[in-house]
Every structure is written in C-alpha cells, then in structure tokens.
Design an enzyme around this catalytic site. Structure first.
Site, PDB file in Angstrom:
ATOM      1  CE1 TYR A   1       3.213  -5.550   4.430  1.00 29.25           C
ATOM      2  CE2 TYR A   1       2.494  -7.842   4.254  1.00 29.25           C
ATOM      3  CZ  TYR A   1       2.559  -6.556   3.741  1.00 29.25           C
ATOM      4  OH  TYR A   1       1.989  -6.275   2.527  1.00 29.25           O
TER       5      TYR A   1
ATOM      6  CG  ASP B   1      -1.968  -1.088   1.187  1.00 31.84           C
ATOM      7  OD1 ASP B   1      -2.292  -1.543   0.074  1.00 31.84           O
ATOM      8  OD2 ASP B   1      -2.453  -1.476   2.257  1.00 31.84           O
TER       9      ASP B   1
END
Length: 235
Positions: free
Chosen positions: A114, A56
């Site tokens: 992540y 994103d």
C-alpha cells in the site's frame, strides 16, 4: 472449442473514487463487477473473476491482480484491447497473459503493498489521491521511520485490526515499511504478505501519534503485545 480450461491473469489499475471497493456486493458499483460484466459481454459466458485481495470504498489500485478461467483460447492482445474499450475510464487492464491452470490470484500472491499520500498544501490535483493534512509537514521523517521499522518481521497484529474482524489468524509479516517526503507530499509505503481489515490505516495513525506525542518508539511494541485495538492510535 478447446476442452482444456485456460486461465488468464489480468493486472488492473483503477480509480476507486466511484466504487464501493473491489468485491462484488448487492446494490453497489464495484470494480470486480464492472470487469466481470465486460468479460461476459465479450465471451458470452459466465466467469468467476478471482482477485488477489479486496480494497475498500474509495481505494485506488496501481497493480491489482486477478484471474479467470474459460474453456476456450482467447486472442490476448485483441481481448485486452476490447476489454479496455468496454470498461469505464476509471478502470484499465494494463497487462493480460495466459497462466498455468492452477494459478490463483489470491493464494499465489507473495506480497502486497500500500502507498498512502499526504499533502501539505491544498491542490485540486492532489484531491483524489492524497489526504490534505497540513500538520503532517511538521512530523520528523527520521522519527516516523524509527517507530515504523519496529513493526518489521512477523507479528500478531490484533491491536491493529478492526474489532469486528472475522479473521482468526492475525499474524502478518511486514517486509518493508518507510516514510519519505517528496515536494508537498509525505509518502508512506508498506509491504507485507497479507493485511488485516483496517490494519494499514491503524498503523499510520499509531505511528503518527507516537511521533506527535514524543513517545518512546518502543511503545509501538507495547501496542502489539496488548492485542487490543483500543491500545493503538486512531485510524
């Protein structure tokens, strides 16, 4: 010219601050577009750059993988050097290698991970790469890990996915999930076969809520069972 199509794999690092994410989109600066433009300048050919996944806006990458195919052999060391010279300082090609023709960055990816960083004290050196949340310093690491590890394994993560997600299959397998402190930072790490849109942020928010509100760790399993985004914590 070699008639055989050659396939090249890139490992990429980038600071996502100035980009609207990885994937090419109209009227926005993206990491994928910058790299495609640079490759096409050097090769003078149109290429299709395949990423291992999307990120994103504002998300950074330590090891994003991508590949592209071309009908001629490239001198890898020289090409990587030239590519880095053209790309902005915010994007770096850390490795480049020739791979099998059928290698596909997205479909051949086995795991993705992540890292989320939270800082407790305001610092200009933390600003871009961590969230300033002083109250996180009060959270009990053991409790955070006790709640998080209940998500290990294969589950339907509908409750942790954005409501407007068009992804039909919501089943993911989490291989590793943990929290730890390092100096002024609280570090969250998660590794899975795949992630849904908004999934990691929602997991972080849900675990935080459980620990802050002194809820039973098992309540995170109830969130999974409900398959309803409103059952989870804030992103």
């Amino acid at each position: 010219m070699n008639s055989k199509t050659l396939n090249y794999k890139l490992t990429i690092q980038y600071d996502g601050t100035e980009f609207a994410g990885w994937q090419i989109q109209p009227n926005a600066a993206t990491v994928q577009q910058k790299i495609v433009d640079a490759i096409e300048i050097l090769t003078k050919e149109k290429v299709n750059l395949i990423g291992s996944g999307r990120t994103d806006a504002g998300v950074h990458a330590l090891g994003q993988v991508a590949n592209f195919r071309i009908d001629r052999e490239l001198e890898i060391f020289k090409f990587q050097h030239s590519l880095n010279a053209i790309l902005p300082q915010s994007i770096a090609i850390t490795t480049m290698q020739s791979v099998k023709e059928d290698f596909h960055s997205r479909f051949d990816a086995v795991k993705r991970s992540y890292i989320y960083l939270f800082n407790f004290t305001k610092s200009p050196f933390y600003f871009r790469y961590s969230s300033h949340l002083p109250r996180f310093d009060k959270l009990n690491i053991k409790e955070l890990n006790n709640a998080g590890r209940l998500l290990l394994g294969q589950h339907d993560f509908t409750s942790f996915s954005k409501k407007n997600s068009d992804t039909k299959n919501k089943v993911c397998t989490i291989y590793n999930i943990h929290w730890r402190k390092s100096g002024d930072l609280l570090i969250f790490y998660i590794e899975a076969d795949r992630f849904l849109h908004g999934m990691v942020r929602t997991i972080v928010g849900t675990i935080k809520k459980i620990v802050e509100d002194n809820l039973n760790h098992e309540s995170i399993l109830n969130v999974l069972i409900q398959k309803d985004r409103s059952a989870a914590g804030e992103s």
